[in-house]
Design a protein around this motif. Structure first.
Motif, PDB file in Angstrom:
ATOM      1  N   GLN A   1      38.962  72.119  25.828  1.00  0.00           N
ATOM      2  CA  GLN A   1      39.967  71.076  25.572  1.00  0.00           C
ATOM      3  C   GLN A   1      41.270  71.348  26.317  1.00  0.00           C
ATOM      4  N   ARG A   2      41.796  72.556  26.141  1.00  0.00           N
ATOM      5  CA  ARG A   2      43.105  72.897  26.700  1.00  0.00           C
ATOM      6  C   ARG A   2      43.071  72.962  28.225  1.00  0.00           C
ATOM      7  N   SER A   3      42.068  73.654  28.776  1.00  0.00           N
ATOM      8  CA  SER A   3      42.028  73.813  30.229  1.00  0.00           C
ATOM      9  C   SER A   3      41.787  72.480  30.935  1.00  0.00           C
ATOM     10  N   LEU A   4      40.977  71.614  30.349  1.00  0.00           N
ATOM     11  CA  LEU A   4      40.752  70.300  30.956  1.00  0.00           C
ATOM     12  C   LEU A   4      42.050  69.515  31.005  1.00  0.00           C
ATOM     13  N   HIS A   5      42.787  69.521  29.896  1.00  0.00           N
ATOM     14  CA  HIS A   5      44.071  68.802  29.860  1.00  0.00           C
ATOM     15  C   HIS A   5      45.007  69.353  30.927  1.00  0.00           C
ATOM     16  N   GLU A   6      45.081  70.680  31.046  1.00  0.00           N
ATOM     17  CA  GLU A   6      45.994  71.301  32.008  1.00  0.00           C
ATOM     18  C   GLU A   6      45.630  70.944  33.447  1.00  0.00           C
TER      19      GLU A   6
ATOM     20  N   LEU B   1      31.953  56.483  22.177  1.00  0.00           N
ATOM     21  CA  LEU B   1      32.420  55.955  20.895  1.00  0.00           C
ATOM     22  C   LEU B   1      33.786  56.532  20.519  1.00  0.00           C
ATOM     23  N   LEU B   2      33.985  57.819  20.781  1.00  0.00           N
ATOM     24  CA  LEU B   2      35.284  58.431  20.481  1.00  0.00           C
ATOM     25  C   LEU B   2      36.393  57.801  21.322  1.00  0.00           C
ATOM     26  N   LEU B   3      36.113  57.529  22.591  1.00  0.00           N
ATOM     27  CA  LEU B   3      37.122  56.914  23.457  1.00  0.00           C
ATOM     28  C   LEU B   3      37.404  55.471  23.037  1.00  0.00           C
ATOM     29  N   VAL B   4      36.363  54.747  22.649  1.00  0.00           N
ATOM     30  CA  VAL B   4      36.568  53.381  22.154  1.00  0.00           C
ATOM     31  C   VAL B   4      37.434  53.414  20.899  1.00  0.00           C
ATOM     32  N   ALA B   5      37.118  54.316  19.979  1.00  0.00           N
ATOM     33  CA  ALA B   5      37.902  54.426  18.744  1.00  0.00           C
ATOM     34  C   ALA B   5      39.337  54.854  19.043  1.00  0.00           C
TER      35      ALA B   5
ATOM     36  N   ALA C   1      40.992  54.203  21.735  1.00  0.00           N
ATOM     37  CA  ALA C   1      41.676  53.050  22.336  1.00  0.00           C
ATOM     38  C   ALA C   1      42.185  52.089  21.273  1.00  0.00           C
ATOM     39  N   ALA C   2      41.503  52.038  20.136  1.00  0.00           N
ATOM     40  CA  ALA C   2      41.922  51.127  19.057  1.00  0.00           C
ATOM     41  C   ALA C   2      43.285  51.498  18.499  1.00  0.00           C
ATOM     42  N   PHE C   3      43.716  52.747  18.681  1.00  0.00           N
ATOM     43  CA  PHE C   3      45.046  53.138  18.215  1.00  0.00           C
ATOM     44  C   PHE C   3      46.139  52.481  19.045  1.00  0.00           C
ATOM     45  N   ASP C   4      45.822  52.094  20.294  1.00  0.00           N
ATOM     46  CA  ASP C   4      46.776  51.336  21.102  1.00  0.00           C
ATOM     47  C   ASP C   4      46.714  49.861  20.754  1.00  0.00           C
ATOM     48  N   SER C   5      45.495  49.311  20.804  1.00  0.00           N
ATOM     49  CA  SER C   5      45.332  47.906  20.435  1.00  0.00           C
ATOM     50  C   SER C   5      43.861  47.584  20.295  1.00  0.00           C
ATOM     51  N   PRO C   6      43.523  46.644  19.407  1.00  0.00           N
ATOM     52  CA  PRO C   6      42.122  46.209  19.311  1.00  0.00           C
ATOM     53  C   PRO C   6      41.598  45.644  20.627  1.00  0.00           C
ATOM     54  N   ARG C   7      42.485  45.056  21.418  1.00  0.00           N
ATOM     55  CA  ARG C   7      42.064  44.486  22.694  1.00  0.00           C
ATOM     56  C   ARG C   7      41.557  45.574  23.635  1.00  0.00           C
ATOM     57  N   GLN C   8      42.272  46.733  23.667  1.00  0.00           N
ATOM     58  CA  GLN C   8      41.823  47.828  24.525  1.00  0.00           C
ATOM     59  C   GLN C   8      40.483  48.386  24.058  1.00  0.00           C
ATOM     60  N   ALA C   9      40.323  48.510  22.745  1.00  0.00           N
ATOM     61  CA  ALA C   9      39.050  49.002  22.215  1.00  0.00           C
ATOM     62  C   ALA C   9      37.916  48.045  22.565  1.00  0.00           C
ATOM     63  N   SER C  10      38.188  46.755  22.456  1.00  0.00           N
ATOM     64  CA  SER C  10      37.177  45.753  22.782  1.00  0.00           C
ATOM     65  C   SER C  10      36.806  45.820  24.256  1.00  0.00           C
ATOM     66  N   ALA C  11      37.805  46.000  25.124  1.00  0.00           N
ATOM     67  CA  ALA C  11      37.540  46.100  26.560  1.00  0.00           C
ATOM     68  C   ALA C  11      36.731  47.360  26.883  1.00  0.00           C
TER      69      ALA C  11
ATOM     70  N   ARG D   1      43.974  61.694  21.718  1.00  0.00           N
ATOM     71  CA  ARG D   1      43.597  60.992  20.485  1.00  0.00           C
ATOM     72  C   ARG D   1      42.101  61.148  20.209  1.00  0.00           C
ATOM     73  N   ALA D   2      41.288  61.101  21.260  1.00  0.00           N
ATOM     74  CA  ALA D   2      39.849  61.257  21.075  1.00  0.00           C
ATOM     75  C   ALA D   2      39.517  62.666  20.581  1.00  0.00           C
ATOM     76  N   CYS D   3      40.255  63.671  21.056  1.00  0.00           N
ATOM     77  CA  CYS D   3      40.051  65.031  20.564  1.00  0.00           C
ATOM     78  C   CYS D   3      40.383  65.125  19.081  1.00  0.00           C
ATOM     79  N   LEU D   4      41.463  64.475  18.672  1.00  0.00           N
ATOM     80  CA  LEU D   4      41.816  64.465  17.246  1.00  0.00           C
ATOM     81  C   LEU D   4      40.719  63.804  16.422  1.00  0.00           C
ATOM     82  N   LEU D   5      40.147  62.740  16.952  1.00  0.00           N
ATOM     83  CA  LEU D   5      39.052  62.071  16.248  1.00  0.00           C
ATOM     84  C   LEU D   5      37.835  62.992  16.157  1.00  0.00           C
ATOM     85  N   LEU D   6      37.576  63.771  17.199  1.00  0.00           N
ATOM     86  CA  LEU D   6      36.469  64.726  17.160  1.00  0.00           C
ATOM     87  C   LEU D   6      36.706  65.768  16.075  1.00  0.00           C
TER      88      LEU D   6
END
Length: 326
Positions: free
Chosen positions: A105-110, A222-226, A228-238, A307-312
């Motif tokens: 997680q950390r090294s990928l982000h860096e 699925l984690l990335l879709v979920a 995205a929903a924290f920004d907006s339902p439209r982004q999650a739908s896209a 956000r997806a990491c937090l969901l994981l």
């Protein structure tokens, strides 16, 4: 199948790796478990992959090499479990520290953040230098948009096979599960390519890697879709629409799922035709947004990733709770 204590082990390992990463001094001193696995793979490649042998014989040799690799990796994992259990009630901590070395997680982000910083501080030259650390394609062939897209594609794909997949197998099968996964994934990255030398010998590693990454690639989407929903339902739908429409048109049976979700969530087009060395790879586009991308889009992708990491983490904690209540 979920082995006893595997989900608490997963949660502890995820948190430890996010907080500590893998210290550079430790890497310089003893290397990393993946580098140790890589040495064994190179030795097996040198010893068993003989050019004078025919295609079928070299494919069989690749199967044998993979079996030896997995036997060695699992033996080491079970030996480490036995040693850690000598700690008594504190067994979880040393096991979690060991498992955390196989997450990224950390090294990928860096590494991905470094591409955004390179573009922001030194323009195309800085972006190319940073992206060369995380992608296999020739950075000199990329313009600024290509550098940004490559970084975002790498983030999406490595979120799946560097974090979600090892976490999945750690949660399902404990330390042996994540160790075996990393052995398979490393073998695929080293010998699973369709080169003349590895077309036959690497066949088993490539096919098994496709199989063990299958559940995690779908979960990552699925984690990335979920997320995205924290920004907006439209982004999650896209994001969901891009996954359903585009994921299967990727040349990889797994990489298209997270890349399509990331592309849809950010309103970008990812993947498509690319050049690796001198070889042009024709691939389907993920997403139907803009192809122009920059450092700001990398930053947006990293925010989605966090956000997806937090969901994981939440998913692992929920699973642990259900197991305790069962």
């Amino acid at each position: 199948m979920i082995v006893p204590d595997s989900l608490p082990l997963l949660i502890a390992a995820l948190l430890l790796e996010a907080a500590l990463g893998y210290p550079a001094r430790l890497y310089a001193w003893i290397g990393h478990p993946v580098t140790w696995i890589g040495r064994l793979i190179r030795a097996l490649d040198r010893g068993l992959n003989r050019e004078r042998d025919g295609f079928a014989r070299r494919r069989l040799a690749g199967v044998a090499a993979l079996a030896i690799l997995l036997a060695a990796t699992l033996s080491a994992a079970f030996a480490l479990i036995w040693l850690c259990r000598l700690a008594g009630p504190a067994t979880l901590l040393p096991l979690a520290l060991l498992a955390s070395t196989l997450l990224a997680q950390r090294s990928l982000h860096e590494h991905v953040a470094a591409v955004a910083e390179g573009l922001e501080r030194n323009g195309l030259t800085g972006g190319r230098a940073a992206v060369a650390m995380i992608v296999g394609r020739d950075p000199q062939s990329l313009d600024e948009a290509g550098v940004a897209r490559a970084a975002i594609e790498s983030l999406a794909e490595n979120f799946s096979d560097g974090i979600v997949a090892p976490a999945f197998w750690l949660g399902a099968l404990g330390l042996p599960g994540i160790a075996a996964y990393k052995a398979i994934n490393t073998a695929d990255s080293m010998i699973g390519h369709r080169t003349p030398r590895h077309l036959a010998f690497g066949w088993a590693a490539a096919r098994l890697d496709d199989l063990v990454n299958l559940p995690a690639s779908r979960l990552t989407a699925l984690l990335l879709v979920a997320a995205a929903a924290f920004d907006s339902p439209r982004q999650a739908s896209a994001a969901w629409r891009a996954v359903r429409r585009d994921a299967r048109s990727h040349r990889s049976p797994n990489a298209g799922w997270p890349e399509a979700a990331m592309a849809g969530a950010l309103g970008l087009r990812l993947a498509g035709p690319r050049v690796y060395g001198t070889v042009r790879v024709e691939d389907g586009w993920m997403g139907d947004g803009r192809a122009e991308a920059g450092a700001a889009d990398i930053r947006r992708a990293l925010a989605l990733y966090r956000r997806a990491c937090l969901l994981l983490w939440g998913l692992a904690a929920s699973g642990a709770g259900l197991v305790l209540l069962a």
